[in-house]
Design a protein around this motif. Sequence first.
Motif, PDB file in Angstrom:
ATOM      1  N   LEU A  21      36.224  77.599   5.752  1.00 20.48           N
ATOM      2  CA  LEU A  21      36.921  78.768   5.752  1.00 20.48           C
ATOM      3  C   LEU A  21      37.161  79.553   7.038  1.00 20.48           C
ATOM      4  O   LEU A  21      35.879  79.710   7.612  1.00 20.48           O
ATOM      5  CB  LEU A  21      36.725  79.377   4.367  1.00 20.48           C
ATOM      6  CG  LEU A  21      36.753  78.870   3.081  1.00 20.48           C
ATOM      7  CD1 LEU A  21      36.373  79.968   1.955  1.00 20.48           C
ATOM      8  CD2 LEU A  21      38.330  78.339   2.921  1.00 20.48           C
ATOM      9  N   CYS A  22      38.115  80.084   7.373  1.00 18.71           N
ATOM     10  CA  CYS A  22      38.064  80.902   8.322  1.00 18.71           C
ATOM     11  C   CYS A  22      37.234  82.004   8.232  1.00 18.71           C
ATOM     12  O   CYS A  22      37.240  82.678   6.888  1.00 18.71           O
ATOM     13  CB  CYS A  22      39.622  81.331   8.657  1.00 18.71           C
ATOM     14  SG  CYS A  22      39.922  82.673   9.969  1.00 18.71           S
ATOM     15  N   ALA A  23      36.731  82.588   9.057  1.00 17.30           N
ATOM     16  CA  ALA A  23      35.651  83.851   8.758  1.00 17.30           C
ATOM     17  C   ALA A  23      36.290  85.194   8.774  1.00 17.30           C
ATOM     18  O   ALA A  23      35.688  85.969   8.211  1.00 17.30           O
ATOM     19  CB  ALA A  23      34.811  83.798  10.250  1.00 17.30           C
ATOM     20  N   LYS A  24      37.692  85.141   9.037  1.00 13.87           N
ATOM     21  CA  LYS A  24      38.351  86.319   8.678  1.00 13.87           C
ATOM     22  C   LYS A  24      39.139  86.415   7.783  1.00 13.87           C
ATOM     23  O   LYS A  24      39.269  87.091   6.903  1.00 13.87           O
ATOM     24  CB  LYS A  24      39.165  86.469  10.342  1.00 13.87           C
ATOM     25  CG  LYS A  24      39.642  88.052  10.337  1.00 13.87           C
ATOM     26  CD  LYS A  24      40.616  88.313  11.693  1.00 13.87           C
ATOM     27  CE  LYS A  24      41.073  89.804  11.777  1.00 13.87           C
ATOM     28  NZ  LYS A  24      41.386  89.859  13.055  1.00 13.87           N
ATOM     29  N   CYS A  25      40.117  85.230   7.659  1.00 15.20           N
ATOM     30  CA  CYS A  25      41.335  85.283   6.631  1.00 15.20           C
ATOM     31  C   CYS A  25      40.758  84.307   5.457  1.00 15.20           C
ATOM     32  O   CYS A  25      41.699  84.441   4.415  1.00 15.20           O
ATOM     33  CB  CYS A  25      42.474  85.084   7.216  1.00 15.20           C
ATOM     34  SG  CYS A  25      42.621  83.430   7.564  1.00 15.20           S
ATOM     35  N   HIS A  26      39.843  83.659   5.543  1.00 15.11           N
ATOM     36  CA  HIS A  26      39.417  82.479   4.392  1.00 15.11           C
ATOM     37  C   HIS A  26      40.366  81.611   4.251  1.00 15.11           C
ATOM     38  O   HIS A  26      40.427  81.073   2.987  1.00 15.11           O
ATOM     39  CB  HIS A  26      38.929  83.330   3.205  1.00 15.11           C
ATOM     40  CG  HIS A  26      37.851  84.326   3.664  1.00 15.11           C
ATOM     41  ND1 HIS A  26      36.859  84.348   4.025  1.00 15.11           N
ATOM     42  CD2 HIS A  26      38.125  85.886   3.745  1.00 15.11           C
ATOM     43  CE1 HIS A  26      35.960  85.572   4.153  1.00 15.11           C
ATOM     44  NE2 HIS A  26      36.867  86.309   4.076  1.00 15.11           N
ATOM     45  N   LYS A  27      41.221  81.420   5.159  1.00 15.56           N
ATOM     46  CA  LYS A  27      42.150  80.087   4.855  1.00 15.56           C
ATOM     47  C   LYS A  27      41.544  78.745   5.446  1.00 15.56           C
ATOM     48  O   LYS A  27      40.542  78.944   6.339  1.00 15.56           O
ATOM     49  CB  LYS A  27      43.447  80.226   5.616  1.00 15.56           C
ATOM     50  CG  LYS A  27      43.980  81.598   5.302  1.00 15.56           C
ATOM     51  CD  LYS A  27      45.248  80.984   4.702  1.00 15.56           C
ATOM     52  CE  LYS A  27      46.085  82.496   4.300  1.00 15.56           C
ATOM     53  NZ  LYS A  27      46.736  82.664   3.062  1.00 15.56           N
ATOM     54  N   PRO A  28      41.629  77.598   4.931  1.00 16.36           N
ATOM     55  CA  PRO A  28      40.932  76.042   5.337  1.00 16.36           C
ATOM     56  C   PRO A  28      41.480  76.060   6.929  1.00 16.36           C
ATOM     57  O   PRO A  28      42.600  76.136   7.367  1.00 16.36           O
ATOM     58  CB  PRO A  28      41.588  75.356   4.556  1.00 16.36           C
ATOM     59  CG  PRO A  28      42.168  75.978   3.297  1.00 16.36           C
ATOM     60  CD  PRO A  28      42.521  77.300   3.781  1.00 16.36           C
ATOM     61  N   THR A  29      40.470  75.725   7.630  1.00 10.68           N
ATOM     62  CA  THR A  29      40.466  75.360   9.056  1.00 10.68           C
ATOM     63  C   THR A  29      39.390  74.417   9.476  1.00 10.68           C
ATOM     64  O   THR A  29      38.431  74.023   8.911  1.00 10.68           O
ATOM     65  CB  THR A  29      40.431  76.698  10.160  1.00 10.68           C
ATOM     66  OG1 THR A  29      40.849  76.465  11.130  1.00 10.68           O
ATOM     67  CG2 THR A  29      39.026  77.491   9.900  1.00 10.68           C
ATOM     68  N   ARG A  31      36.524  73.909  11.037  1.00 10.25           N
ATOM     69  CA  ARG A  31      35.431  74.770  11.436  1.00 10.25           C
ATOM     70  C   ARG A  31      34.172  74.318  11.885  1.00 10.25           C
ATOM     71  O   ARG A  31      33.662  74.705  12.903  1.00 10.25           O
ATOM     72  CB  ARG A  31      35.092  75.551  10.045  1.00 10.25           C
ATOM     73  CG  ARG A  31      34.125  76.479  10.364  1.00 10.25           C
ATOM     74  CD  ARG A  31      33.954  77.789   9.446  1.00 10.25           C
ATOM     75  NE  ARG A  31      33.028  78.628   9.889  1.00 10.25           N
ATOM     76  CZ  ARG A  31      32.651  79.556   9.229  1.00 10.25           C
ATOM     77  NH1 ARG A  31      33.272  80.046   8.197  1.00 10.25           N
ATOM     78  NH2 ARG A  31      31.697  80.352   9.609  1.00 10.25           N
ATOM     79  N   CYS A  40      40.526  80.507  12.198  1.00 10.69           N
ATOM     80  CA  CYS A  40      41.841  79.504  12.110  1.00 10.69           C
ATOM     81  C   CYS A  40      42.515  80.035  13.377  1.00 10.69           C
ATOM     82  O   CYS A  40      42.591  81.116  14.152  1.00 10.69           O
ATOM     83  CB  CYS A  40      42.570  79.985  11.012  1.00 10.69           C
ATOM     84  SG  CYS A  40      43.254  81.432  11.141  1.00 10.69           S
ATOM     85  N   CYS A  43      43.888  83.564  13.371  1.00  7.71           N
ATOM     86  CA  CYS A  43      43.237  84.598  13.566  1.00  7.71           C
ATOM     87  C   CYS A  43      42.721  84.665  15.238  1.00  7.71           C
ATOM     88  O   CYS A  43      42.477  85.635  15.863  1.00  7.71           O
ATOM     89  CB  CYS A  43      41.998  84.713  12.794  1.00  7.71           C
ATOM     90  SG  CYS A  43      42.575  85.060  10.977  1.00  7.71           S
TER      91      CYS A  43
END
Length: 59
Positions: A21-29, A31, A40, A43
């Motif tokens: 999960l993205c550290a800012k928006c928590h969408k899958p990326t 990582r 992501c 971000c």
Amino acid sequence: MTTPAPRITPAPTCPPDQVGLCAKCHKPTHRYGFGGNPLCPVCREAVLAPQKPKKTMAA
């Protein structure tokens, strides 16, 4: 007051074990692993945009 439109991030094109999960928006990326990043692309662009030099036109 209107709600902002949801940001669409593309699905990661990496192996599933490198997705987090993205550290800012928590969408899958993508990582983990080679080429991974805690942010992501959306971000990351928002963070790097103020740091990019401004293009000036020569007179």
